[in-house]
Design an enzyme around this catalytic site. Structure first.
Site, PDB file in Angstrom:
ATOM      1  N   LYS A 190       0.885  -1.176   0.000  1.00 57.47           N
ATOM      2  CA  LYS A 190       0.000   0.000   0.000  1.00 57.47           C
ATOM      3  C   LYS A 190       0.921   1.224   0.000  1.00 57.47           C
ATOM      4  O   LYS A 190       1.452   1.607   1.033  1.00 57.47           O
ATOM      5  CB  LYS A 190      -0.876  -0.026   1.265  1.00 57.47           C
ATOM      6  CG  LYS A 190      -2.226   0.653   1.131  1.00 57.47           C
ATOM      7  CD  LYS A 190      -2.177   2.121   0.765  1.00 57.47           C
ATOM      8  CE  LYS A 190      -1.884   3.032   1.929  1.00 57.47           C
ATOM      9  NZ  LYS A 190      -1.588   4.414   1.518  1.00 57.47           N
ATOM     10  N   GLU A 265       9.721   1.627  10.843  1.00 59.16           N
ATOM     11  CA  GLU A 265      10.775   2.639  10.649  1.00 59.16           C
ATOM     12  C   GLU A 265      10.072   3.983  10.685  1.00 59.16           C
ATOM     13  O   GLU A 265       9.349   4.344   9.755  1.00 59.16           O
ATOM     14  CB  GLU A 265      11.487   2.434   9.311  1.00 59.16           C
ATOM     15  CG  GLU A 265      12.395   1.219   9.350  1.00 59.16           C
ATOM     16  CD  GLU A 265      13.028   0.918   8.014  1.00 59.16           C
ATOM     17  OE1 GLU A 265      13.403  -0.235   7.817  1.00 59.16           O
ATOM     18  OE2 GLU A 265      13.127   1.849   7.185  1.00 59.16           O
ATOM     19  N   CYS A 299      14.151  10.710   6.804  1.00 55.48           N
ATOM     20  CA  CYS A 299      14.045  10.280   8.214  1.00 55.48           C
ATOM     21  C   CYS A 299      15.390  10.365   8.923  1.00 55.48           C
ATOM     22  O   CYS A 299      15.459  10.594  10.118  1.00 55.48           O
ATOM     23  CB  CYS A 299      13.500   8.870   8.293  1.00 55.48           C
ATOM     24  SG  CYS A 299      14.505   7.691   7.372  1.00 55.48           S
ATOM     25  N   GLU A 396       9.617  16.603  14.722  1.00 59.85           N
ATOM     26  CA  GLU A 396      10.129  16.311  13.389  1.00 59.85           C
ATOM     27  C   GLU A 396       9.412  17.224  12.388  1.00 59.85           C
ATOM     28  O   GLU A 396       8.200  17.133  12.223  1.00 59.85           O
ATOM     29  CB  GLU A 396       9.872  14.848  13.024  1.00 59.85           C
ATOM     30  CG  GLU A 396      10.479  14.482  11.683  1.00 59.85           C
ATOM     31  CD  GLU A 396      10.130  13.070  11.230  1.00 59.85           C
ATOM     32  OE1 GLU A 396       8.955  12.676  11.345  1.00 59.85           O
ATOM     33  OE2 GLU A 396      11.041  12.381  10.753  1.00 59.85           O
TER      34      GLU A 396
HETATM   35  P1  NAD Z   1       2.499   8.608   7.257  1.00 59.11           P
HETATM   36  O1  NAD Z   1       2.685   7.847   8.501  1.00 59.11           O
HETATM   37  O2  NAD Z   1       1.506   9.699   7.222  1.00 59.11           O
HETATM   38  O3  NAD Z   1       2.077   7.638   6.062  1.00 59.11           O
HETATM   39  C1  NAD Z   1       2.861   6.516   5.716  1.00 59.11           C
HETATM   40  C2  NAD Z   1       1.972   5.457   5.090  1.00 59.11           C
HETATM   41  O4  NAD Z   1       1.049   4.985   6.086  1.00 59.11           O
HETATM   42  C3  NAD Z   1       1.115   5.957   3.934  1.00 59.11           C
HETATM   43  O5  NAD Z   1       1.101   4.963   2.929  1.00 59.11           O
HETATM   44  C4  NAD Z   1      -0.252   6.122   4.560  1.00 59.11           C
HETATM   45  O6  NAD Z   1      -1.306   5.987   3.645  1.00 59.11           O
HETATM   46  C5  NAD Z   1      -0.258   4.978   5.555  1.00 59.11           C
HETATM   47  N1  NAD Z   1      -1.211   5.128   6.674  1.00 59.11           N
HETATM   48  C6  NAD Z   1      -1.638   6.273   7.260  1.00 59.11           C
HETATM   49  N2  NAD Z   1      -2.511   5.995   8.256  1.00 59.11           N
HETATM   50  C7  NAD Z   1      -2.625   4.639   8.302  1.00 59.11           C
HETATM   51  C8  NAD Z   1      -3.376   3.743   9.114  1.00 59.11           C
HETATM   52  N3  NAD Z   1      -4.173   4.170  10.079  1.00 59.11           N
HETATM   53  N4  NAD Z   1      -3.255   2.419   8.889  1.00 59.11           N
HETATM   54  C9  NAD Z   1      -2.433   1.954   7.913  1.00 59.11           C
HETATM   55  N5  NAD Z   1      -1.712   2.755   7.106  1.00 59.11           N
HETATM   56  C10 NAD Z   1      -1.794   4.087   7.297  1.00 59.11           C
HETATM   57  O7  NAD Z   1       3.951   9.123   6.860  1.00 59.11           O
HETATM   58  P2  NAD Z   1       4.348  10.084   5.641  1.00 59.11           P
HETATM   59  O8  NAD Z   1       3.885  11.454   5.978  1.00 59.11           O
HETATM   60  O9  NAD Z   1       3.930   9.444   4.365  1.00 59.11           O
HETATM   61  O10 NAD Z   1       5.930  10.011   5.698  1.00 59.11           O
HETATM   62  C11 NAD Z   1       6.719  10.817   6.500  1.00 59.11           C
HETATM   63  C12 NAD Z   1       7.169  10.087   7.754  1.00 59.11           C
HETATM   64  O11 NAD Z   1       7.862   8.885   7.402  1.00 59.11           O
HETATM   65  C13 NAD Z   1       8.142  10.882   8.601  1.00 59.11           C
HETATM   66  O12 NAD Z   1       7.784  10.798   9.950  1.00 59.11           O
HETATM   67  C14 NAD Z   1       9.472  10.181   8.360  1.00 59.11           C
HETATM   68  O13 NAD Z   1      10.418  10.338   9.388  1.00 59.11           O
HETATM   69  C15 NAD Z   1       9.047   8.780   8.198  1.00 59.11           C
HETATM   70  N6  NAD Z   1      10.077   8.004   7.510  1.00 59.11           N
HETATM   71  C16 NAD Z   1      10.836   7.132   8.248  1.00 59.11           C
HETATM   72  C17 NAD Z   1      11.865   6.416   7.646  1.00 59.11           C
HETATM   73  C18 NAD Z   1      12.724   5.486   8.468  1.00 59.11           C
HETATM   74  O14 NAD Z   1      13.425   4.680   7.875  1.00 59.11           O
HETATM   75  N7  NAD Z   1      12.722   5.566   9.779  1.00 59.11           N
HETATM   76  C19 NAD Z   1      12.110   6.580   6.284  1.00 59.11           C
HETATM   77  C20 NAD Z   1      11.328   7.478   5.561  1.00 59.11           C
HETATM   78  C21 NAD Z   1      10.308   8.185   6.194  1.00 59.11           C
END
Ligand code: NAD
Length: 502
Positions: A190, A265, A299, A396
Site C-alpha cells: 500500500k 521505521e 528520516c 520532526e
Molecule cells: P504517514 O505515517 O503519514 O504515512 C505513511 C503510510 O502509512 C502511507 O502509505 C499512509 O497511507 C499509511 N497510513 C496512514 N494511516 C494509516 C493507518 N491508520 N493504517 C495503515 N496505514 C496508514 O507518513 P508520511 O507522511 O507518508 O511520511 C513521512 C514520515 O515517514 C516521517 O515521519 C518520516 O520520518 C518517516 N520516515 C521514516 C523512515 C525510516 O526509515 N525511519 C524513512 C522514511 C520516512
C-alpha cells in the site's frame, strides 16, 4: 537542448501513460481499478493533477490478500536459486527503466533529479543484494546435545503487508519488498497516496520480469481505509511499515486483534554533534548535506546541529552564508539542490514552525519563507540561538529546516542529544578517538556515524530506538522479520522417557 529541457521533455513522455487514465491496482497479476473510486496525485512542481489513481478499500485489500495467500503456496516452495534468478531479472528491468523511474519520481515527489537519478539504481541494488541471499534465507543452526540433534530452519512467515511513505517511495519500497520476496513471502503493498506512481511501475516491472502473479500486489488508497484494512487482515501475517510515529502507534493497535508482527521505521530528530576539535570544513559540508538534501524530507536527516560553544558563532555564521546560497528550483533541473515540497499541507506544516521559533526566542538566520518560485517551494531555513526545549528542537519538521543549538561540553552534548523522544541516527564530528567511542556508545540512536555523512552498507542493521522504530532492516536482520525460526529435535537413540501409569 539543455539537460533540464531534455529532462522536462522526457518526463512528459513518461507521464503520458498516466494522464487521463486511472492508475490501477495490481491484484493477482491483473491491473484493475476496483470500485471505480479515485483520488488525484498532484505534482509538487505546480500542484497540477498528474494522474487519477484507483482508491482501494477493504474489498480490494481482501482480494489482494487472497491473491497473496494463493501465490504464497507455490512461491514459498520455489527454490532459493529460482527466486534469486527472478529477482536479478527484476533488477535488470529496473536498471533498463531507470530514467523513467527517476523522472516520474521527481515529478510525483518534487525530489531533485540530482538525488533521484540514482534512486532506481539503488532500488535495483536492493533487489540484487537480497537475490543473492535468497538461496540461504532458510539456513539455520545445528544445536546438538548428547541425546538429540536440534536444528533450526527458517520459513517465510506468509503474505505480508508493506506500507510506505511519500518521501523517496521507489527506493524505500524496494528496501522492504526485496527481502520479503527473497525470504519466500508474498506482498501486498500500500504505497503513500501523495506519491503513488512509481509503486505501479515497480509492480509492473516485476510482473514482466517473471515474478509469478500474486507474489507482489499493489493496492492504492488512503491510510485510513486501504492501509487500515491491510493491517487488520487475518491472512496478512506481518506489516513492514515506514512512516510517522503516530501512524505506527495506530497500526500497532489495528493489528492487535490478529497479533500482527510489526516492523516500524518511524520519525527522527537526529542530532549531529560537532566538537571544536573536528575537521570543521567537512563537518559543515556533512551537516548541510544531511538536512538540505532530499528536500529535508528524510528520516535520517541531521535536523538538530549541536555545536561546541567555542566555535558556535563562527560555525553558525558560515552555515547561514551557505544555506542562503542553496539553489531552490525545479526538480528536473540538474542544478537544483532543493525542489518543491510534496504537498501544500506539508508546506503549511513546515512554515508553521517559523512563528513558533521566533516567539520561543530563536533567530531565523536563513529562510523561513516561501520561495517566489511557487506554492510548494520553501527557502532552506536555519534556526540559530535555539534551545533544546523549543518545538523546533523537539518535533520532526521533515523539511529543509535545521535547528542549531550550542553546548558547553561532552556531557551537555550527550544530554541534549538524548533529550528527545526519537532515536534513529546520530552523527558525531571529533578527532578525539576516545570521545568518539564514548559518545557513540551513550547516544540513544539505532545508527551512529562518526566523521561521516549517512553512508549505507546493505549488510548493516538499519532502524531506530525509542519512538523511531521497532526492528532492524538490512542483511540477515530483514529475514528475522519476514521468517519464522523453527526448531526440530531428533532423538539419536533411546533417551530416558519417564513412564506414567505403569
Ligand atoms: P504517514 O505515517 O503519514 O504515512 C505513511 C503510510 O502509512 C502511507 O502509505 C499512509 O497511507 C499509511 N497510513 C496512514 N494511516 C494509516 C493507518 N491508520 N493504517 C495503515 N496505514 C496508514 O507518513 P508520511 O507522511 O507518508 O511520511 C513521512 C514520515 O515517514 C516521517 O515521519 C518520516 O520520518 C518517516 N520516515 C521514516 C523512515 C525510516 O526509515 N525511519 C524513512 C522514511 C520516512
Amino acid at each position: 537542448m539543455s539537460e533540464f529541457d531534455r529532462n522536462v521533455v522526457r518526463a512528459q513522455e513518461y507521464l503520458k501513460r498516466f494522464r487521463g487514465k486511472t492508475v490501477s491496482h495490481l491484484i493477482g497479476g491483473k491491473h484493475e481499478s476496483g470500485n471505480g473510486a479515485t483520488f488525484e496525485t498532484l505534482s509538487p512542481v505546480d500542484n497540477s493533477v498528474l494522474a487519477k489513481v484507483a482508491r482501494g478499500t477493504r474489498a480490494e485489500i481482501d482480494r489482494a490478500a487472497e491473491a497473496g495467500k494463493r501465490a504464497f503456496a507455490s512461491w514459498r516452495k520455489t527454490s532459493g536459486e529460482k527466486r534469486r534468478d527472478i529477482m536479478h531479472q527484476i533488477a535488470d528491468a529496473i536498471e533498463a527503466r531507470a530514467e523513467e523511474i527517476a523522472l516520474v519520481e521527481c515529478m510525483d515527489t518534487g525530489q531533485p533529479i540530482r538525488y533521484m537519478s540514482k534512486a532506481a539504481l539503488r532500488g535495483a541494488e536492493n533487489f540484487r543484494f537480497y537475490a543473492d541471499r535468497a538461496p540461504e534465507a532458510a539456513d539455520g543452526l545445528s544445536l546438538p546435545t548428547g541425546t538429540h540433534l536440534n536444528y533450526t530452519i527458517r520459513e517465510p512467515i506468509g503474505p505480508v503487508g508493506v506500507i510506505t511513505p511519500w518521501n523517496t517511495p521507489f527506493m524505500l519500497s524496494t528496501w522492504k519488498i526485496a527481502p520479503a520476496l527473497a525470504a519466500g513471502c508474498t506482498v501486498v503493498h500500500k504505497p503513500a497516496e501523495w506519491s503513488p506512481l512509481t509503486a505501479s511501475l515497480l509492480a509492473e516491472i516485476a510482473l514482466e520480469a517473471g515474478l509469478p502473479a500474486g507474489v507482489l500486489n499493489v493496492v492504492h488508497g488512503f491510510g485510513e481505509d486501504a492501509g487500515r484494512a491491510l493491517t487488520e487482515h487475518p491472512d496478512i501475517k506481518a506489516i513492514g511499515f515506514v512512516g510517522e510515529t503516530t501512524t505506527g502507534s495506530a497500526i500497532m493497535a489495528q493489528g492487535s486483534q490478529t497479533l500482527k508482527r510489526v516492523h516500524f521505521e518511524l520519525g527522527g530528530k537526529n542530532p549531529v554533534i560537532v566538537f571544536d576539535d573536528a575537521d570543521l570544513e567537512r563537518a559543515l559540508d556533512a551537516v548541510l548535506f544531511m538536512i538540505y538534501s532530499l528536500n529535508g524530507e528524510r528520516c535520517t536527516s541531521s535536523s538538530r546541529a549541536l555545536v561546541h560553544a567555542s566555535i558556535y558563532k563562527e560555525f553558525s555564521a558560515k552555515a547561514a552564508e551557505r544555506v542562503k546560497k542553496i539553489r531552490v528550483g525545479h526538480p528536473l533541473d540538474p542544478g537544483t539542490e532543493i525542489g518543491p515540497l510534496i504537498h501544500p499541507r506539508h508546506v503549511e506544516k513546515v512554515l508553521s514552525y517559523v512563528d513558533a521559533a521566533r516567539s520561543a526566542g530563536a533567530t531565523v538566520a536563513a529562510g523561513g519563507i516561501r520561495s517566489s518560485l511557487g506554492d510548494n517551494y520553501v527557502e532552506p531555513t536555519l534556526y540559530t540561538g535555539a534551545h533544546n526545549s523549543m518545538k523546533i528542537a523537539q518535533e520532526e519538521i521533515f523539511g529543509p529546516v535545521l535547528t542549531m543549538i550550542p553546548f558547553a561540553d561532552e556531557q551537555e552534548a550527550l544530554s541534549i542529544a538524548n533529550d528527545v523522544r526519537y532515536g534513529l541516527t546520530a552523527y558525531i564530528w571529533t578527532r578525539d578517538v576516545g570521545r568518539a567511542h564514548r559518545v557513540a556508545q551513550s547516544v540513544e540512536a539505532g545508527m551512529v556515524w562518526v566523521n561521516s555523512e549517512n553512508v549505507r552498507h546493505l549488510p548493516t542493521p538499519f532502524g531506530g530506538v525509542k519512538n523511531s522504530g521497532i526492528g532492524r532492516d538490512g542483511g540477515d536482520y530483514s529475514f528475522d522479520f519476514y521468517m519464522e525460526t523453527k526448531n526440530i529435535a531428533i532423538a539419536l537413540g533411546d533417551h530416558k522417557i519417564s513412564r506414567l501409569g505403569v
